[in-house]
Enzyme design. Sequence first.
Site, short mmCIF file in Angstrom:
data_model
loop_
_atom_site.label_atom_id
_atom_site.label_comp_id
_atom_site.label_asym_id
_atom_site.label_seq_id
_atom_site.Cartn_x
_atom_site.Cartn_y
_atom_site.Cartn_z
N ASN A 196 -2.72 3.99 -9.45
CA ASN A 196 -4.06 3.42 -9.27
C ASN A 196 -4.85 3.48 -10.58
O ASN A 196 -5.52 2.53 -10.97
CB ASN A 196 -4.77 4.20 -8.16
CG ASN A 196 -6.03 3.52 -7.68
OD1 ASN A 196 -7.08 3.67 -8.30
ND2 ASN A 196 -5.93 2.77 -6.60
N GLY A 199 -6.35 5.36 2.00
CA GLY A 199 -7.32 4.51 1.33
C GLY A 199 -6.89 4.20 -0.09
O GLY A 199 -5.78 4.51 -0.50
N CYS A 200 -7.80 3.60 -0.85
CA CYS A 200 -7.46 3.23 -2.23
C CYS A 200 -7.20 4.44 -3.10
O CYS A 200 -6.50 4.35 -4.11
CB CYS A 200 -8.59 2.39 -2.83
SG CYS A 200 -8.76 0.78 -2.05
N THR A 201 -7.76 5.58 -2.74
CA THR A 201 -7.64 6.76 -3.59
C THR A 201 -6.77 7.85 -2.98
O THR A 201 -6.73 8.96 -3.49
CB THR A 201 -9.03 7.34 -3.88
OG1 THR A 201 -9.67 7.65 -2.63
CG2 THR A 201 -9.88 6.34 -4.63
N GLY A 202 -6.07 7.55 -1.91
CA GLY A 202 -5.21 8.55 -1.31
C GLY A 202 -5.46 8.69 0.18
O GLY A 202 -6.04 7.80 0.82
#
Length: 890
Positions: free
Chosen positions: A703, A863-866
Amino acid sequence: MTEPVIRGAAYCLIHAPNLLVHYGTTPAMERRLNPESPYLARLPRHLRSFEEALAYPPNQTYLGRLRPDELARIPRPWYEHPVEGAEREARYGEMMPEDEFLALLKLVDAFDLVRLEAGFAAEMAERLAAHPLWAADAARLGTGVEQAELQRLLEEKAAPLYLGDRLVGVVRRAHEHDETLSSHVMLENLVTKASAVLGLRHLFARTGVKPEEVEYIIECSEEACGDMNQRGGGNFAKAIGEMAGCVNATGSDTRSFCAGPTHALIEAAALIRAGVFRHVVVLAGGTPAKLGLNSRDHVAKGLPVLEDVIGAFAVHLSADDHTSPRVRLDVVGRHKIGSGSSPQAVMEALVTEPLERAGLKLSDVDRYGVEMQNPELTEPAGAGDVPQANYKMIAALAVKRGEIGRAELPAFVAAHGMPGFAPTQGHIPSGVPVIGHVRDAIMAGEIRRAMVIGKGSLFLGRMTNLFDGVSVLLERNPGPQPGEAADAPGGAPAEAGAPAPKPVRPAVGITLHGSELGEEEVLRAAEQARRQWPDIEVVLIGRPPRETPVRWVEAGDGCLADEHRTMERMLAAGELAAAVTLHYAFPIGVATVGRVITPARGREMLIATTTGTAAADRVEAMVRAAIGGIAVARALGLTDPTVGILNVDGARQAERVLEALRTGGYPFRWAASGRADGGALMRGNDVLTGEPDVLVTDSLTGNLLMKLISAQSTGGSYEATGYGYGPGVGPEQRQIVHIISRASGAPVIAGAIRYAADMARGNLPQVVAQEYARAREAGLDRLLAERRGAGGGQIRPQAGPDAVAGPQAGAEAGGTVAAPDGPAAAPPEKVATAEIPGVDILDLEEAVACLWRRGIYAKSGMGCTGPVVLVADEDLEAARTALKEAGFLG
């Protein structure tokens, strides 16, 4: 040959309290033997109104307004908890009131056996003229006859039709001396025919298949029509098809007591598999004989008479459309003549034996559909909870086979079973009521497999003491394989050996809301993609802020959650080949593969992975990321991609597992670092030059790399180059959902639309399935198991290739989640879109269970961050506070 699939299903109910009183076997027999019975005197006071029957939760589940897991969360007795706002029409069909159904008997009558009273006929003509499925037929009710004529026909042994004390019609006998054509038998047969026609018309209305496209109909009720010379000659199937406009169909009747529908399902699938027909409908109506079957016990215990509805269903099977669930004809269970009749012997024949032949465990089947009788109908009569008894037997077999421990038996029942919700209409409850629900769950990606089990009591015919039963497995469609072409209603059959078609102009959806750069930026991207690539049909999901040439669809109230629901519906229905969105939480086991343009040489490189988590253990996640990245590369046309592993924690362990896979026969090439010492481990320089085709890393590092490379020319505030964070990839991911970030600018969003279209053309889900099959043949499962056994990381079962993330699966099954503080039951389900990051991935299950115990509905996701915990917006602050107090958040 083609694989048969379940294309759609419809279910209908008819509320029939007067048919119950006059023609239900239990009250009719009592009337003949004991006309002064207290039971008969009290019976009318225990009958329900149409509104009460309509709001009854099991009936709403049969019709599709409620899911089985939602029914399981409603307290019992269910008749004390009516469904608020229940409507006559639901997802799968309708509940019809008795007066309209009596008029239907006249409409399906081909021999003028039904006579209706003139005033009643006029009332019903007006009512049916407003019904979307019967408006064209309403005039055929005619003017009716006077009461005097009805009384005369009663003297000729016609069967009366009552609404309360009002005589509204009669059914005449069809022959003066033939008992098989008596008025009573003709009434029963017309009820079966009319209810089945109602179900078939709803099938056409809800699935889009045209009546003239149906080639064969199999009717599978328990009734038999014929005359004194051929008492079961039939043919209900063609009589029903005639009333529904199936001008190109033939058909036949299949009988095997309650097991008949599952026999018919297998027969229909076999006809399609053999290439005899491409579109077959399996259907059945109900009978008045079983109305009030247990009513004596209901009345005695002061309960409403709950067996007051007639059931009907229709299921459409077709040649493979590469989307709908497949019918696995290699996994058919059968109770053989020599199988034995003990419950264990029956279940082993129907469940264990076919799964064992296919190399599957009992736990590999996500849901079982057995005898789905509503327990509130059977328990007062001492028959117990029939579905639960069946599920416990299946779970006991799993214990016996060592698949689960004895203490896990209740959890197995909760996870793989469903509460009974079908009326006791013999063949109606036996397996088939679950088809609509499990088809929806398979299409939505919630489950992979379901087994339909039909059982019958042959001894009722006094010809044999044998039992009967068959079963068949339904499974998620893997998509087109080489040489296959999808079937469509009315389409020509695929030529043998023809290449699998790719979308000529794939439709790619893009959700409008959620970007930090605003709706206008997303709209500009959609318009750019439309101009730049006319070979893609761009579809905007959500109302645009201004006029635009891009096609768009409405999405509820216009929030991102509504857009996600619309997107998922369109993907499941095949209206979109792929979609691009953001803030979308994939289950554990699914991670995205990004696509960037590296700055040093302008070379494209895939980063596997960029969001999501392929597995809970870091090294296993990187191994699976490599397989996902290779699949994406091959879907893009890179037949021999090179693979490098970013030099991060766990890289060497992942390299060892991947090298063992490669030497075991899994085909890929290692990339070589541009640094002097070479090797497959990539340094920062290699990222800038794009040395490998596929760069493997953990998702959080991936990411970060995506953001650095995509925004390096704008100072970090705006992602201006590349194709976004990529499609979700996993062995169970069947839809192409592509992720962008909140900072993705129009060029990147447009690139993401191009990337998504490329994945649709490359048949990504099929390629992923092929890559995992190759990897498993090369020893993937064994290598990962050995790693775990050596203490190399603990993988929770929910993170494996055949399951969704833990508590979410438990919630959908209406069950419980075990946690250190004890089991937690799922609160009522809510739309959960608010993300709480920061919970360790290994603690997700316990975190969700913690919120459940506090009455907050939650589920896990990525989610986008984990890893994230997902809750409803209104519960966000309370959930955060609870997780902090419990130590899950700092």
